[in-house]
Design a protein around this motif. Sequence first.
Motif, PDB file in Angstrom:
ATOM      1  N   LEU A   1      11.005  10.333  -9.452  1.00 24.40           N
ATOM      2  CA  LEU A   1      11.535  11.037  -8.277  1.00 24.40           C
ATOM      3  C   LEU A   1      12.579  10.207  -7.532  1.00 24.40           C
ATOM      4  O   LEU A   1      13.430  10.763  -6.837  1.00 24.40           O
ATOM      5  CB  LEU A   1      10.400  11.412  -7.330  1.00 24.40           C
ATOM      6  CG  LEU A   1       9.565  12.620  -7.736  1.00 24.40           C
ATOM      7  CD1 LEU A   1       8.420  12.838  -6.767  1.00 24.40           C
ATOM      8  CD2 LEU A   1      10.436  13.861  -7.805  1.00 24.40           C
ATOM      9  N   ALA A   2      12.504   8.888  -7.676  1.00 17.87           N
ATOM     10  CA  ALA A   2      13.445   8.016  -6.966  1.00 17.87           C
ATOM     11  C   ALA A   2      14.876   8.202  -7.462  1.00 17.87           C
ATOM     12  O   ALA A   2      15.826   7.847  -6.758  1.00 17.87           O
ATOM     13  CB  ALA A   2      13.025   6.559  -7.096  1.00 17.87           C
TER      14      ALA A   2
ATOM     15  N   LEU B   1      12.041   6.659  -2.287  1.00 16.59           N
ATOM     16  CA  LEU B   1      10.753   6.497  -2.960  1.00 16.59           C
ATOM     17  C   LEU B   1      10.687   5.252  -3.848  1.00 16.59           C
ATOM     18  O   LEU B   1       9.614   4.845  -4.272  1.00 16.59           O
ATOM     19  CB  LEU B   1      10.436   7.745  -3.793  1.00 16.59           C
ATOM     20  CG  LEU B   1      10.331   9.047  -3.014  1.00 16.59           C
ATOM     21  CD1 LEU B   1      10.064  10.210  -3.953  1.00 16.59           C
ATOM     22  CD2 LEU B   1       9.260   8.953  -1.936  1.00 16.59           C
ATOM     23  N   ALA B   2      11.831   4.637  -4.106  1.00 13.10           N
ATOM     24  CA  ALA B   2      11.864   3.453  -4.982  1.00 13.10           C
ATOM     25  C   ALA B   2      10.982   2.301  -4.484  1.00 13.10           C
ATOM     26  O   ALA B   2      10.274   1.684  -5.289  1.00 13.10           O
ATOM     27  CB  ALA B   2      13.299   2.998  -5.189  1.00 13.10           C
ATOM     28  N   PRO B   3      10.966   1.998  -3.173  1.00 16.25           N
ATOM     29  CA  PRO B   3      10.090   0.909  -2.718  1.00 16.25           C
ATOM     30  C   PRO B   3       8.594   1.203  -2.942  1.00 16.25           C
ATOM     31  O   PRO B   3       7.810   0.281  -3.183  1.00 16.25           O
ATOM     32  CB  PRO B   3      10.402   0.787  -1.220  1.00 16.25           C
ATOM     33  CG  PRO B   3      11.765   1.367  -1.059  1.00 16.25           C
ATOM     34  CD  PRO B   3      11.853   2.453  -2.098  1.00 16.25           C
TER      35      PRO B   3
ATOM     36  N   ALA C   1       1.908   8.370 -16.889  1.00 15.48           N
ATOM     37  CA  ALA C   1       2.987   8.537 -15.917  1.00 15.48           C
ATOM     38  C   ALA C   1       3.361  10.005 -15.782  1.00 15.48           C
ATOM     39  O   ALA C   1       3.735  10.460 -14.707  1.00 15.48           O
ATOM     40  CB  ALA C   1       4.209   7.714 -16.314  1.00 15.48           C
ATOM     41  N   ALA C   2       3.259  10.749 -16.863  1.00 12.24           N
ATOM     42  CA  ALA C   2       3.588  12.168 -16.815  1.00 12.24           C
ATOM     43  C   ALA C   2       2.449  13.003 -16.234  1.00 12.24           C
ATOM     44  O   ALA C   2       2.612  14.193 -16.014  1.00 12.24           O
ATOM     45  CB  ALA C   2       3.932  12.659 -18.218  1.00 12.24           C
TER      46      ALA C   2
ATOM     47  N   VAL D   1       7.326  16.161  -4.635  1.00  9.34           N
ATOM     48  CA  VAL D   1       6.793  15.333  -3.552  1.00  9.34           C
ATOM     49  C   VAL D   1       5.389  15.809  -3.166  1.00  9.34           C
ATOM     50  O   VAL D   1       4.494  14.991  -2.937  1.00  9.34           O
ATOM     51  CB  VAL D   1       7.753  15.327  -2.339  1.00  9.34           C
ATOM     52  CG1 VAL D   1       7.117  14.634  -1.141  1.00  9.34           C
ATOM     53  CG2 VAL D   1       9.065  14.645  -2.710  1.00  9.34           C
ATOM     54  N   ALA D   2       5.185  17.113  -3.115  1.00  9.09           N
ATOM     55  CA  ALA D   2       3.855  17.638  -2.759  1.00  9.09           C
ATOM     56  C   ALA D   2       2.801  17.218  -3.784  1.00  9.09           C
ATOM     57  O   ALA D   2       1.697  16.802  -3.419  1.00  9.09           O
ATOM     58  CB  ALA D   2       3.901  19.153  -2.639  1.00  9.09           C
TER      59      ALA D   2
END
Length: 152
Positions: free
Chosen positions: A63-64, A70-72, A101-102, A108-109
């Motif tokens: 998503l980042a 969202l990366a941090p 991971a998938a 985001v929700a």
Amino acid sequence: MRMSDAGHTRRRVLGATGGLAGAVTLGGCGLFGDDEPEPAPAPDPLQPVLDEALALAGAYQRLAVTQPRLAPIAEAHRAHATELAKVIGATLPSGSAAPSAAAVPGTVAALRTAELAAQKTAVAACRAAPAERAALVGSIAAARATHAEALR
């Protein structure tokens, strides 16, 4: 010197008896399970916390790409995974080979829902953990709660 008319000598009878005793001894080794492999050790109780950290890191990273804020949080989950791996003696997968991971959908929700579920896992693990592990797992649980709030 013959022991009977059947042609058995004392040496032949003793040799056969010794051979039979040896065969029974060697054959009996497996009777009590001594030659069976040891059962695999139970997975570490913190393994689910580690698996979720890896899954969340991957989901945040995906998503980042479109939401750099969202990366941090992805990096925080990777740091948690690194520390957990050290504690439990696990090897982290390399690069993009993060397991599950998938499993976290790319919204985001959905990420918030996954974060809250992972926070509950961490809280339960913290309660069950010995003192030397509780501080780490407690801080991970707190971070996950904070991450979920950041996604509101």
